[in-house]
Design an enzyme around this catalytic site. Structure first.
Site, short mmCIF file in Angstrom:
data_model
loop_
_atom_site.label_atom_id
_atom_site.label_comp_id
_atom_site.label_asym_id
_atom_site.label_seq_id
_atom_site.Cartn_x
_atom_site.Cartn_y
_atom_site.Cartn_z
N ASP A 64 -7.23 -19.83 90.44
CA ASP A 64 -6.82 -20.33 89.13
C ASP A 64 -7.74 -19.82 88.03
O ASP A 64 -8.90 -19.46 88.27
CB ASP A 64 -6.88 -21.87 89.09
CG ASP A 64 -5.76 -22.51 89.88
OD1 ASP A 64 -4.78 -21.80 90.17
OD2 ASP A 64 -5.88 -23.70 90.20
N GLU A 123 -9.07 -45.84 65.67
CA GLU A 123 -10.28 -45.04 65.47
C GLU A 123 -11.16 -45.00 66.71
O GLU A 123 -12.24 -44.41 66.68
CB GLU A 123 -11.10 -45.61 64.30
CG GLU A 123 -10.41 -45.50 62.95
CD GLU A 123 -10.14 -44.06 62.55
OE1 GLU A 123 -11.08 -43.25 62.58
OE2 GLU A 123 -8.98 -43.74 62.22
N PRO A 177 -12.01 -37.17 71.30
CA PRO A 177 -12.28 -35.84 70.75
C PRO A 177 -13.77 -35.58 70.53
O PRO A 177 -14.17 -34.43 70.35
CB PRO A 177 -11.50 -35.83 69.43
CG PRO A 177 -11.26 -37.27 69.11
CD PRO A 177 -11.17 -37.98 70.41
N ARG A 218 -4.72 -32.29 91.63
CA ARG A 218 -4.31 -31.10 92.37
C ARG A 218 -5.45 -30.50 93.18
O ARG A 218 -5.22 -29.64 94.05
CB ARG A 218 -3.72 -30.05 91.42
CG ARG A 218 -4.70 -29.47 90.44
CD ARG A 218 -4.00 -28.61 89.39
NE ARG A 218 -3.34 -27.46 89.97
CZ ARG A 218 -3.95 -26.31 90.25
NH1 ARG A 218 -5.25 -26.18 90.00
NH2 ARG A 218 -3.27 -25.30 90.76
#
Length: 273
Positions: free
Chosen positions: A176, A119, A92, A161
């Site tokens: 897209d 963590e 993150p 993809r």
């Protein structure tokens, strides 16, 4: 493309055997190897984590197992003829994963994923391998997962993809959302298929017109409409030079106006509406 994933939950990566990614593996477009990190532990408890220096809650994944696992994974890949490895660390605290980054990774021949738990991984592991190969620390969103395996699945599907031979229609990804080019910083608009009427709901007449120019214009206008509604931040930071006269007219209808520096901003009355 070769993909290696080192994880303490190999079973989490089983979805890589299904759908487009699974078919790409079966055809040899993707060469996927999933490794159990606990193979490189040396105590009877197969320990991969320890308490953090400096105190605090949670546990940190240790350097020893990760270093040995990555050394062996890279050695095996080189021996098999792979080259140009890139280490992808789902976290993150990494750079946002975007379609642009997916395109960049799709051009790499070998991705090595290191999904962490607890963590995270001792920082020295990333610092060590950054002296040998490129290291991408990547975040799939502003939230925290229990582990990085789900992020590996997301990144792999987005990247795979884009590889030649994976999609049935090679042009499918060009329109897209976020696709580089005309759709950069735009969301794809609504799509429709048969039947032409369902539960009293029809489809836009322009899609039945056969007029390719009008259809293309409608789709682009709908992309602006959806982006303005769901992601106005994308319009605020887009490059206005990519917009033609019709684009600007649609943005004006939606309540946007050019600022002195050329960027678009949402007029206050439009925001209230």
């Amino acid at each position: 493309m070769r993909l290696d994933v080192v994880t303490i939950f190999p079973e989490y990566l089983e979805p890589l055997d299904v759908s487009l990614v699974g078919k790409a593996r079966a055809r040899g477009v993707l060469d996927v190897h999933v490794h159990d990190l606990r193979r490189w532990t040396y105590d009877r408890h197969s320990t991969v984590d320890d308490t953090p220096y400096g105190g605090g809650p949670g546990m940190v994944m240790m350097t020893g197992p990760w270093g040995d696992a990555l050394d062996q994974t890279l050695a095996d890949g080189y021996e098999a003829g792979a080259s140009g490895p890139v280490m992808v660390v789902p976290t993150p605290s990494g750079r946002p994963f975007t379609q642009e980054l997916a395109v960049e990774l799709a051009e790499r021949p070998w991705l090595v994923f290191t999904p962490a738990r607890y963590e995270g991984i001792d920082r020295r592991v990333m610092d060590e391998y950054a002296t040998r190969i490129p290291v991408y620390e990547v975040s799939i969103g502003d939230y925290v997962l229990a582990g990085g395996e789900a992020a590996v699945l997301v990144i792999t599907e987005a990247v795979a993809r884009l590889l030649p031979g994976v999609l049935g229609n090679a042009d499918s990804h060009r329109d897209d959302s976020f696709a580089p080019g005309a759709m950069a910083n735009l969301l794809e608009g609504p799509v429709y298929t048969k039947p032409p009427e369902w539960r009293g709901r029809g489809i836009p007449e322009v899609l039945l017109s056969g007029h390719h120019g009008k259809i293309a214009r409608w789709r682009r206008d709908e992309a602006f409409r959806r982006t303005a509604e769901n992601r106005p931040d994308l319009i605020e930071r887009c490059d206005p030079s990519a917009f033609d006269k019709k684009d600007r007219e649609m943005l004006s209808i939606l309540g946007w106006a050019p600022s002195p520096d050329g960027r678009f901003w949402r007029r206050p009355q439009a925001m209230e509406e």
